[in-house]
Design a protein around this motif. Structure first.
Motif, PDB file in Angstrom:
ATOM      1  N   VAL A 101     -29.464  16.103 -91.609  1.00 52.56           N
ATOM      2  CA  VAL A 101     -28.011  16.166 -91.324  1.00 52.56           C
ATOM      3  C   VAL A 101     -27.831  16.277 -89.941  1.00 52.56           C
ATOM      4  CG1 VAL A 101     -25.618  16.786 -91.759  1.00 52.56           C
ATOM      5  CG2 VAL A 101     -27.166  16.560 -93.651  1.00 52.56           C
ATOM      6  N   LEU A 102     -27.331  15.491 -89.125  1.00 52.47           N
ATOM      7  CA  LEU A 102     -27.167  15.825 -87.856  1.00 52.47           C
ATOM      8  C   LEU A 102     -26.177  16.704 -87.449  1.00 52.47           C
ATOM      9  CD1 LEU A 102     -26.711  12.182 -85.866  1.00 52.47           C
ATOM     10  CD2 LEU A 102     -28.346  13.991 -85.344  1.00 52.47           C
ATOM     11  N   ALA A 103     -26.516  17.757 -86.511  1.00 57.28           N
ATOM     12  CA  ALA A 103     -25.624  19.075 -86.232  1.00 57.28           C
ATOM     13  C   ALA A 103     -24.606  18.651 -85.043  1.00 57.28           C
ATOM     14  CB  ALA A 103     -26.617  20.062 -85.951  1.00 57.28           C
ATOM     15  N   ALA A 104     -25.118  17.527 -84.325  1.00 58.55           N
ATOM     16  CA  ALA A 104     -24.021  17.460 -83.216  1.00 58.55           C
ATOM     17  C   ALA A 104     -24.127  15.789 -83.068  1.00 58.55           C
ATOM     18  CB  ALA A 104     -24.747  18.168 -81.890  1.00 58.55           C
ATOM     19  N   ASP A 105     -23.184  15.206 -82.419  1.00 56.79           N
ATOM     20  CA  ASP A 105     -22.988  13.991 -82.099  1.00 56.79           C
ATOM     21  C   ASP A 105     -24.248  13.747 -81.349  1.00 56.79           C
ATOM     22  OD1 ASP A 105     -20.137  14.076 -83.195  1.00 56.79           O
ATOM     23  OD2 ASP A 105     -19.616  13.570 -81.182  1.00 56.79           O
ATOM     24  N   LEU A 106     -24.759  12.119 -81.684  1.00 57.60           N
ATOM     25  CA  LEU A 106     -25.818  11.760 -81.011  1.00 57.60           C
ATOM     26  C   LEU A 106     -25.201  10.519 -80.326  1.00 57.60           C
ATOM     27  CD1 LEU A 106     -28.809  10.950 -80.707  1.00 57.60           C
ATOM     28  CD2 LEU A 106     -28.619   9.491 -82.373  1.00 57.60           C
ATOM     29  N   GLY A 119     -23.848   7.035 -73.180  1.00 64.76           N
ATOM     30  CA  GLY A 119     -22.938   7.914 -73.451  1.00 64.76           C
ATOM     31  C   GLY A 119     -21.974   7.753 -74.773  1.00 64.76           C
ATOM     32  N   ASP A 120     -22.238   6.462 -75.165  1.00 59.09           N
ATOM     33  CA  ASP A 120     -21.627   6.179 -76.468  1.00 59.09           C
ATOM     34  C   ASP A 120     -22.250   6.920 -77.584  1.00 59.09           C
ATOM     35  OD1 ASP A 120     -20.220   4.137 -75.274  1.00 59.09           O
ATOM     36  OD2 ASP A 120     -21.210   2.664 -76.323  1.00 59.09           O
ATOM     37  N   THR A 121     -21.288   7.424 -78.567  1.00 60.12           N
ATOM     38  CA  THR A 121     -21.573   8.106 -79.860  1.00 60.12           C
ATOM     39  C   THR A 121     -22.133   7.116 -80.784  1.00 60.12           C
ATOM     40  OG1 THR A 121     -20.196   9.709 -79.400  1.00 60.12           O
ATOM     41  CG2 THR A 121     -20.812   9.668 -81.533  1.00 60.12           C
ATOM     42  N   LEU A 122     -23.323   6.998 -81.065  1.00 55.52           N
ATOM     43  CA  LEU A 122     -23.800   6.218 -81.961  1.00 55.52           C
ATOM     44  C   LEU A 122     -23.740   6.673 -83.340  1.00 55.52           C
ATOM     45  CD1 LEU A 122     -27.034   4.935 -80.182  1.00 55.52           C
ATOM     46  CD2 LEU A 122     -24.718   4.209 -79.882  1.00 55.52           C
ATOM     47  N   LEU A 123     -24.206   7.934 -83.574  1.00 56.27           N
ATOM     48  CA  LEU A 123     -23.846   8.671 -84.897  1.00 56.27           C
ATOM     49  C   LEU A 123     -22.979   9.911 -84.696  1.00 56.27           C
ATOM     50  CD1 LEU A 123     -27.452   8.304 -85.872  1.00 56.27           C
ATOM     51  CD2 LEU A 123     -25.739   6.912 -86.879  1.00 56.27           C
ATOM     52  N   ALA A 159     -21.717  13.894 -85.859  1.00 55.08           N
ATOM     53  CA  ALA A 159     -22.289  15.232 -86.410  1.00 55.08           C
ATOM     54  C   ALA A 159     -21.955  15.059 -87.885  1.00 55.08           C
ATOM     55  CB  ALA A 159     -21.707  16.110 -85.775  1.00 55.08           C
ATOM     56  N   GLY A 160     -22.917  15.344 -89.049  1.00 56.82           N
ATOM     57  CA  GLY A 160     -22.544  15.232 -90.218  1.00 56.82           C
ATOM     58  C   GLY A 160     -23.297  14.065 -90.778  1.00 56.82           C
ATOM     59  N   THR A 161     -23.609  13.030 -89.997  1.00 55.76           N
ATOM     60  CA  THR A 161     -24.413  11.961 -90.620  1.00 55.76           C
ATOM     61  C   THR A 161     -25.887  12.361 -91.264  1.00 55.76           C
ATOM     62  OG1 THR A 161     -23.338  10.410 -88.867  1.00 55.76           O
ATOM     63  CG2 THR A 161     -25.462   9.840 -90.003  1.00 55.76           C
ATOM     64  N   VAL A 162     -25.845  11.843 -92.544  1.00 46.24           N
ATOM     65  CA  VAL A 162     -26.965  12.037 -93.359  1.00 46.24           C
ATOM     66  C   VAL A 162     -27.928  10.931 -92.747  1.00 46.24           C
ATOM     67  CG1 VAL A 162     -28.358  11.898 -95.536  1.00 46.24           C
ATOM     68  CG2 VAL A 162     -25.904  12.937 -95.176  1.00 46.24           C
ATOM     69  N   LEU A 163     -28.960  10.990 -92.396  1.00 47.62           N
ATOM     70  CA  LEU A 163     -29.953  10.240 -91.378  1.00 47.62           C
ATOM     71  C   LEU A 163     -30.832   9.495 -92.447  1.00 47.62           C
ATOM     72  CD1 LEU A 163     -30.984  12.690 -88.686  1.00 47.62           C
ATOM     73  CD2 LEU A 163     -29.637  10.572 -88.312  1.00 47.62           C
ATOM     74  N   LEU A 181     -34.082  15.650 -82.359  1.00 45.40           N
ATOM     75  CA  LEU A 181     -32.543  15.438 -82.848  1.00 45.40           C
ATOM     76  C   LEU A 181     -32.167  16.873 -83.441  1.00 45.40           C
ATOM     77  CD1 LEU A 181     -32.604  12.319 -85.173  1.00 45.40           C
ATOM     78  CD2 LEU A 181     -31.599  12.535 -82.772  1.00 45.40           C
ATOM     79  N   SER A 182     -30.785  17.353 -83.098  1.00 44.11           N
ATOM     80  CA  SER A 182     -30.429  18.349 -83.315  1.00 44.11           C
ATOM     81  C   SER A 182     -29.790  18.235 -85.056  1.00 44.11           C
ATOM     82  CB  SER A 182     -29.217  19.115 -82.658  1.00 44.11           C
ATOM     83  OG  SER A 182     -28.657  20.287 -83.244  1.00 44.11           O
TER      84      SER A 182
END
Length: 395
Positions: A32-37, A140-144, A146-150, A166-167
């Motif tokens: 699970v992403l901890a920060a915006d990617l 700089g665009d947010t692709l995913l 935070a909270g996304t299950v990868l 990834l964080s």
């Protein structure tokens, strides 16, 4: 003893994401992403061809047929962007850079060849077959978020962002302790008089992994107080969550809670007014959580699904409430009136609806294997008939 909704609220209060860590992209699946990617660069970085074909200027196809010399070739990966002189064309391949001055790509299927000349006889159609620079995303665009299950699709986007690590939320470390003198390792029970195969911990471990946990160990323990306390101490030193199966009732050898008492167990709840699974309990010892499940297989798996699954999901950074997504379904078979405890009957999805299983014994394992859902029955609820609606949860 507390009611089911109160117990769930206490579980959800503890189901908070663990600290984050950095992991290589290769090992990030299902985390699970901890920060915006955010993207490091544009995609594509320059205009590229969407097809195999020929780059042309529209003015050079104003009169057909046209015969244009091939000035250059552009494969995917070419670092420079060529210039297309008027009156010429360029051979390009999918992903190759579109030459400066070109207006479109004409697909190769409608282009003839005569040596180094390309022959254009039919109109190319309205599509340009050009992917503009940055048309997928910009730096700089947010692709995913935070909270996304990868999952596998998100992993593609993460790799496209041009990041090597990834964080992510740290996976909860889980240790499962199966207690009982009667338990034997599967494959050895028939050779051990008085024993039964230890089955519960395997199902609990599988469910924990499915919800995002790292299962460090499954340990089978006899009902020996000194051994149990030593195992509890070791598990607490390793795990974020210790799950104990069996020994949760009030028998002479029910040591599940007492094995943690000398270590500072703080009970959050001790019993829940549900059927099956009334002896389920939950507590904390220092920085670790402890969940006690009944020993009967169906009771253990029902309580694991109701309490452990959302707890693990929340610790892993997922939405714990999503694991308690009850929905209404039409009954295809009648249900008897409910007793004085909230009851979770095992059911199957049948003909677009749901039917309760004939066997509801808390120790059954054959019926457990065919259950699709849990059917929630409120205390004292009247019987329900075919066509009535009942609340169900995927099991």
């Amino acid at each position: 003893m507390i009611d089911f909704d109160s117990a769930v609220a206490l579980i959800l209060n503890e189901a908070r994401p663990l600290p984050c860590e950095s992991v290589a992209l290769e090992g990030a699946a299902d985390r699970v992403l901890a920060a915006d990617l955010r993207a490091r660069g544009d995609a594509p970085r320059a205009a590229v061809s969407a097809m195999d074909g020929y780059a042309v200027r529209d003015a050079d196809l104003a009169t057909l047929p046209a015969r244009l010399p091939i000035a250059t070739v552009a494969f995917a990966g070419r670092a420079d962007v060529p210039v297309l002189p008027p009156g010429t064309c360029a051979r390009v391949f999918t992903g190759g850079p579109v030459p400066h001055g070109a207006d479109r790509i004409v697909v190769q299927e409608i282009v003839g060849r005569d040596g180094d000349l390309a022959l254009f006889e039919a109109p190319p159609g309205p599509a340009s077959h050009i992917r503009a620079a940055g048309s997928d995303f910009r730096a700089g665009d947010t692709l995913l978020p935070a909270g996304t299950v990868l999952g596998f699709r998100a992993i593609v986007a993460a790799a496209a962002a041009d990041v090597a690590a990834l964080s992510v939320v740290r996976r909860p470390r889980v240790v499962i302790l199966g207690t009982g003198d009667e338990l034997a390792e599967p494959g050895r029970a028939l050779e051990t008089p008085g024993s039964i195969p230890e089955s519960v911990s395997f199902g609990v471990a599988a469910l924990a992994r499915q919800c995002g946990a790292e299962v460090l160990a499954r340990r089978r323990l006899t009902d020996t107080p000194e051994l149990l306390e030593a195992a509890a101490r070791l598990a607490l030193a390793e795990a974020d969550l210790v799950v104990v199966t069996g020994g949760a009732s009030v028998g002479e050898k029910d040591y599940a809670r007492s094995m943690f008492a000398p270590l500072g167990l703080e009970l959050i709840f001790s019993k829940v007014a549900i059927k099956p699974g009334k002896p389920v309990w939950f507590g904390r010892v220092g920085g670790a959580l402890v969940l006690g499940l009944p020993g009967n297989p169906t009771s253990a798996l029902v309580t694991a699904r109701l309490f452990m699954a959302p707890l693990v999901a929340g610790l892993a950074g997922r939405d714990p409430a999503a694991l308690l997504n009850w929905r209404d379904m039409i009954l295809t078979a009648p249900l008897k009136p409910c007793g004085d405890r909230e009851t979770f009957e095992r059911g199957r999805l049948v003909d677009g609806g749901v039917a309760g299983l004939e066997v509801q014994d808390s120790a059954t394992q054959k019926a457990l294997a065919i259950a699709d859902v849990l059917i929630r029955r409120r205390p004292g609820a009247p019987g329900l008939g075919v066509g009535d609606v009942a609340a169900v949860l995927d099991f």
